[in-house]
Design an enzyme around this catalytic site. Structure first.
Site, short mmCIF file in Angstrom:
data_model
loop_
_atom_site.label_atom_id
_atom_site.label_comp_id
_atom_site.label_asym_id
_atom_site.label_seq_id
_atom_site.Cartn_x
_atom_site.Cartn_y
_atom_site.Cartn_z
N HIS A 143 0.82 -1.22 0.00
CA HIS A 143 0.00 0.00 0.00
C HIS A 143 0.85 1.27 0.00
O HIS A 143 0.31 2.37 -0.04
CB HIS A 143 -0.94 0.01 1.21
CG HIS A 143 -1.92 -1.12 1.21
ND1 HIS A 143 -2.75 -1.40 0.14
CD2 HIS A 143 -2.20 -2.07 2.16
CE1 HIS A 143 -3.50 -2.46 0.43
NE2 HIS A 143 -3.18 -2.89 1.64
N ASP B 289 -4.39 -12.77 3.70
CA ASP B 289 -5.63 -12.25 4.28
C ASP B 289 -6.86 -12.50 3.41
O ASP B 289 -7.96 -12.08 3.76
CB ASP B 289 -5.50 -10.76 4.66
CG ASP B 289 -4.80 -9.93 3.61
OD1 ASP B 289 -4.53 -10.45 2.51
OD2 ASP B 289 -4.53 -8.74 3.90
N ASP C 283 -2.87 -10.62 -2.29
CA ASP C 283 -3.38 -10.14 -1.00
C ASP C 283 -4.86 -9.77 -1.19
O ASP C 283 -5.27 -9.39 -2.29
CB ASP C 283 -2.56 -8.90 -0.60
CG ASP C 283 -2.87 -8.39 0.79
OD1 ASP C 283 -2.05 -8.61 1.69
OD2 ASP C 283 -3.93 -7.75 0.97
N HIS D 156 -6.38 -7.26 -0.25
CA HIS D 156 -6.52 -5.82 -0.56
C HIS D 156 -5.80 -5.49 -1.86
O HIS D 156 -4.73 -6.04 -2.14
CB HIS D 156 -5.93 -4.98 0.58
CG HIS D 156 -6.53 -5.25 1.91
ND1 HIS D 156 -5.95 -6.11 2.83
CD2 HIS D 156 -7.66 -4.78 2.48
CE1 HIS D 156 -6.72 -6.15 3.92
NE2 HIS D 156 -7.75 -5.35 3.74
ZN ZN Z 1 -4.07 -7.09 2.84
#
Ligand code: ZN
Length: 356
Positions: free
Chosen positions: A157, A282, A193, A195
């Site tokens: 991120h 995740d 991931d 996200h």
């Molecule tokens: Zn994540």
């Protein structure tokens, strides 16, 4: 599997995290490093500490002013009377506010997206160590064909000049730049991931020498909210070199694996010199902040598909939060990945494992 890690990873120990109106224990805890390392060690993988390659590999991705701030912020804490054990701001620059202030709190708000990335006494040592694990593992991949970088804190991120989503330095992007410099490229990144890998996308968005593919939960009502949509395909020289594959929340193994296959198909057409996998766990059905329903069987299948996709693969740890399934999924992934690599190596011409 060669596992590269940095003991300094534990030196960043955030405590609280403001989520959905209340402060909860920070999900990105140093304990993640201990658990992932213990799981890899327990499964018989060869562990090696990251070498220190200095600041230059980080400068290939991040701006000097951002790196300087991360490195010096804790040493400036006395500029903030009454400061506690961490420096954190609640004020963030909007796109229409362009000034970069001199004061510490304003600088942090200029270079951060949210309140998930406090700076503490050992933060720089931890994020520097995590990035060095990515660099060291990238070098190991060129020698051995595959490696796992146990990066903690995670990185996908983080943009060239900003932190957010528990991430400070973009370990995956730093590794990709290292591989690009050493192989001549091009390089592909597959982010699995849960996200969207928004920082990685942002770093390479205008470039055609690094393909970024992300398989993630639909960001319409999920972090990172403001990026991760299928319409984002790259710009300029990077047009067509970014592929976002968002999934409906609650999707399970079949949808997730089918989407990964779609991403790998695009990667095969790109003919990269190496593949970097942003490996979050995740997407697990048991993850405390996840949004998908991927099982351990699903992680095994993903590992086999990725192992079959390329001869030179670097796995970079991203998210995946504390639950019993976290170490189980890491071990399951690494075992399946190694077994599949051995199988493909037997069926392919000599030299396949050394690259193409
Ligand atoms: Zn994540």
């Amino acid at each position: 599997m060669i596992v590269i890690h940095a003991p300094a990873s534990i030196r960043h120990e955030p405590t609280g995290y403001f989520r959905r109106g209340q402060t909860i224990p920070h999900p990105e805890q140093a304990e993640r490093y201990r658990i992932l390392r213990g799981a890899a060690e327990g499964a018989g993988h060869a562990l090696a500490e990251a070498a220190d390659h200095g600041i230059e590999p980080l400068r290939a991705v991040h701006t000097d002013s951002y790196l300087d701030l991360l490195r010096t912020a804790w040493g400036r804490k006395d500029e903030l009377p009454g400061i506690g054990e961490e420096i954190l701001t609640g004020h963030f620059a909007r796109p229409q506010m362009q000034a970069r202030p001199e004061g510490l709190l304003g600088l942090l708000g200029y270079h951060m997206a949210d309140t998930s990335t406090p700076i503490r006494a050992g933060t720089w040592e931890a994020i520097h160590g995590s990035a060095q694990a990515a660099v060291t593992a990238a070098d190991a991949v060129l020698e051995h064909g595959a490696a796992y970088a146990l990066c903690r804190p995670p990185g996908h991120h983080a943009y060239a000049d900003s932190a957010g989503g528990f991430c400070f330095l973009n370990n995956t992007a730093i590794a990709a730049e290292r591989l690009l410099a050493k192989t001549g490229g091009p390089i592909a990144i597959l982010d699995i991931d849960v996200h969207h890998g928004n920082g990685t996308q942002g770093i390479f968005y205008g470039r055609g020498d690094v393909l970024t593919v992300s398989v993630h939960a639909d960001p319409a009502n999920y972090f990172p909210f403001y990026a991760g949509y299928a319409s984002e395909t790259g710009e300029g020289a990077g047009e067509g070199a970014n592929l976002n594959l968002p999934l409906a929340h609650g999707s399970g193994d079949d949808a997730w694996l089918g989407t990964i296959a779609e991403g790998l198909h695009r990667i095969a057409a790109f003919r990269p010199a190496a593949l970097v996998v942003a490996l979050g766990f995740d997407a697990s059905e048991h993850d405390p902040i996840g949004a998908l329903k991927v099982t351990t069987v699903g992680f095994r299948a993903a590992a086999r598909a990725i192992a079959a996709a390329h001869a030179t693969v670097l796995l970079v740890q991203e998210g995946g939060y504390l639950c019993d399934a976290l170490p189980q999924n890491l071990v399951a992934f690494l075992v399946a990945f190694e077994a599949a690599r051995r199988g493909y190596a037997r069926r392919r011409p000599p030299g396949w494992l050394r690259g193409r």
